[in-house]
Design a protein around this motif. Structure first.
Motif, PDB file in Angstrom:
ATOM      1  N   GLU A 145      28.820  51.300 -18.901  1.00 15.45           N
ATOM      2  CA  GLU A 145      29.446  50.097 -19.466  1.00 15.45           C
ATOM      3  C   GLU A 145      30.484  50.471 -20.517  1.00 15.45           C
ATOM      4  O   GLU A 145      31.570  49.878 -20.582  1.00 15.45           O
ATOM      5  CB  GLU A 145      28.377  49.199 -20.085  1.00 15.45           C
ATOM      6  N   ALA A 148      33.642  51.879 -18.853  1.00 16.69           N
ATOM      7  CA  ALA A 148      34.451  50.785 -18.302  1.00 16.69           C
ATOM      8  C   ALA A 148      35.175  50.031 -19.412  1.00 16.69           C
ATOM      9  O   ALA A 148      36.361  49.691 -19.280  1.00 16.69           O
ATOM     10  CB  ALA A 148      33.560  49.833 -17.505  1.00 16.69           C
ATOM     11  N   PHE A 149      34.471  49.787 -20.518  1.00 16.78           N
ATOM     12  CA  PHE A 149      35.053  49.054 -21.649  1.00 16.78           C
ATOM     13  C   PHE A 149      36.260  49.798 -22.206  1.00 16.78           C
ATOM     14  O   PHE A 149      37.311  49.196 -22.459  1.00 16.78           O
ATOM     15  CB  PHE A 149      33.975  48.891 -22.733  1.00 16.78           C
ATOM     16  N   THR A 151      38.075  52.265 -20.696  1.00 23.04           N
ATOM     17  CA  THR A 151      39.116  52.434 -19.679  1.00 23.04           C
ATOM     18  C   THR A 151      39.937  51.160 -19.498  1.00 23.04           C
ATOM     19  O   THR A 151      41.169  51.204 -19.389  1.00 23.04           O
ATOM     20  CB  THR A 151      38.479  52.847 -18.338  1.00 23.04           C
ATOM     21  N   GLN A 152      39.244  50.030 -19.491  1.00 24.62           N
ATOM     22  CA  GLN A 152      39.932  48.748 -19.320  1.00 24.62           C
ATOM     23  C   GLN A 152      40.818  48.401 -20.515  1.00 24.62           C
ATOM     24  O   GLN A 152      41.696  47.539 -20.412  1.00 24.62           O
ATOM     25  CB  GLN A 152      38.906  47.635 -19.102  1.00 24.62           C
ATOM     26  N   ARG A 153      40.602  49.110 -21.633  1.00 25.07           N
ATOM     27  CA  ARG A 153      41.393  48.862 -22.837  1.00 25.07           C
ATOM     28  C   ARG A 153      42.355  50.006 -23.138  1.00 25.07           C
ATOM     29  O   ARG A 153      42.818  50.162 -24.262  1.00 25.07           O
ATOM     30  CB  ARG A 153      40.452  48.584 -24.020  1.00 25.07           C
ATOM     31  N   GLY A 154      42.643  50.799 -22.119  1.00 21.95           N
ATOM     32  CA  GLY A 154      43.707  51.786 -22.239  1.00 21.95           C
ATOM     33  C   GLY A 154      43.304  53.136 -22.772  1.00 21.95           C
ATOM     34  O   GLY A 154      44.182  53.923 -23.169  1.00 21.95           O
ATOM     35  N   ASP A 196      32.324  55.242 -10.933  1.00 18.11           N
ATOM     36  CA  ASP A 196      32.506  53.822 -10.611  1.00 18.11           C
ATOM     37  C   ASP A 196      33.014  53.045 -11.820  1.00 18.11           C
ATOM     38  O   ASP A 196      33.734  52.045 -11.674  1.00 18.11           O
ATOM     39  CB  ASP A 196      31.193  53.211 -10.127  1.00 18.11           C
ATOM     40  N   ALA A 197      32.641  53.497 -13.017  1.00 22.57           N
ATOM     41  CA  ALA A 197      33.058  52.803 -14.244  1.00 22.57           C
ATOM     42  C   ALA A 197      34.483  53.127 -14.646  1.00 22.57           C
ATOM     43  O   ALA A 197      35.031  52.476 -15.533  1.00 22.57           O
ATOM     44  CB  ALA A 197      32.105  53.166 -15.381  1.00 22.57           C
ATOM     45  N   GLY A 198      35.076  54.146 -14.007  1.00 25.73           N
ATOM     46  CA  GLY A 198      36.474  54.445 -14.289  1.00 25.73           C
ATOM     47  C   GLY A 198      36.748  55.783 -14.936  1.00 25.73           C
ATOM     48  O   GLY A 198      37.900  56.067 -15.301  1.00 25.73           O
TER      49      GLY A 198
END
Length: 290
Positions: A145, A148-149, A151-154, A196-198
């Motif tokens: 988690e 993913a958090f 990675t999704q924020r750069g 899978d989370a990035g």
């Protein structure tokens, strides 16, 4: 130039000399593995200082400012006491000393485990203060988690499974992991969860070779081995270990040089010259102008 700031070449020994090469990127590293195959293995070493980064940079794809600096630089018993301040200071030095490699900084123990939000605060500080390209954190499915958090924020993230040094108190030591079926399955599933989370790449450390191979084959992103297998997508070592700076090194280290012996010999000769008053000589002193 790709350094945080430029130093005066006339006065600073540590100034990174500009080199005609373009810095690699995280996407370029990720794309080295295509359809499960990495044609050119990824070269990664640890670096803690600007000068060390200069010497390693042209040969490496990735430079890791590892929390191993706790033992290597500070003489600490483990990486547990390492602070965010330490990582930020050394990370900035390595970025200043490099032009080619992707520089990653380890997230130290206690700086990311509490929550994804806490991890973002720590990671964003490291990126701002060092200029690094991404961070590395330990842990498998439990950290997915957070990965993913970030990675999704750069913030690019490299994962780390298998033997995770920050969990040494739980693991009970630095022994190889994956010897039982249950532990082996857990390591592979942890790597899958991170991918899978990035996570753009994953370090697999100190595992029995078949597990390192299984992890490499199970995830689409590059897998960097340390005590794993030559069949991983790349390799990483602590630079001081492979250069022979310490008497004792892990089984998985190949010593490419014996730098400690070289330093010992050089310092011994210097000490002998000082005691014999043969240093400094005339060529090492300033004489009055005639």
């Amino acid at each position: 130039m790709s350094t945080t700031f430029q130093l005066d070449t006339a006065t600073s020994r540590a100034n990174p000399t500009p080199a005609p090469m373009k810095r690699l990127t995280v996407p370029a590293i990720r794309q080295r593995k295509k359809d499960g195959v990495t044609a050119e293995p990824i070269v990664m070493l640890t670096a803690y200082t600007a000068r060390q980064a200069q010497l390693l940079d042209a040969h490496c794809d990735l430079l890791l400012v590892g929390d191993s600096l706790g033992q290597v630089i500070y003489g600490l018993p483990s990486s547990i006491p390492v602070t965010l301040d330490m990582m930020a200071a050394h990370g900035a030095a390595v970025v200043r000393g490099s032009y080619h490699s992707v520089v990653l900084v380890d997230m130290p123990f206690g700086s990311y485990e509490a929550s994804p939000q806490a991890a973002f605060e720590s990671a964003s500080r490291l990126l701002k203060e060092t200029g690094c390209a991404g961070v590395k954190l330990e842990g498998g499915e439990a950290m997915a988690e957070t990965v993913a958090f970030l990675t999704q924020r750069g913030i690019p993230v490299m994962g780390h499974v298998g033997l995770t040094p920050q969990a040494v108190n739980v693991l009970g030591g630095y022994n190889a992991r994956g010897r039982s079926d249950a532990e082996a399955d857990k390591i592979v599933s942890d790597a899958k969860a991170l991918a899978d989370a990035g996570a753009f790449a994953i370090v697999v450390e100190g595992v029995v070779e078949p597990i390192a191979i299984a992890v490499t084959e199970a995830v689409p992103c590059p897998v960097i081995g340390i005590g794993g297998s030559a069949r991983c997508d790349g390799q990483v070592l602590v630079t001081e270990d492979m250069l022979g700076m310490f008497e004792r090194v892990p089984r998985f280290v190949k010593r490419y040089e014996e730098i400690a012996e070289t330093i010992d010999g050089a310092v011994g000769r210097y000490a002998a010259d000082v005691r014999a008053r043969t240093f400094p000589g005339a060529e090492n002193t300033y004489q009055p102008r005639k």
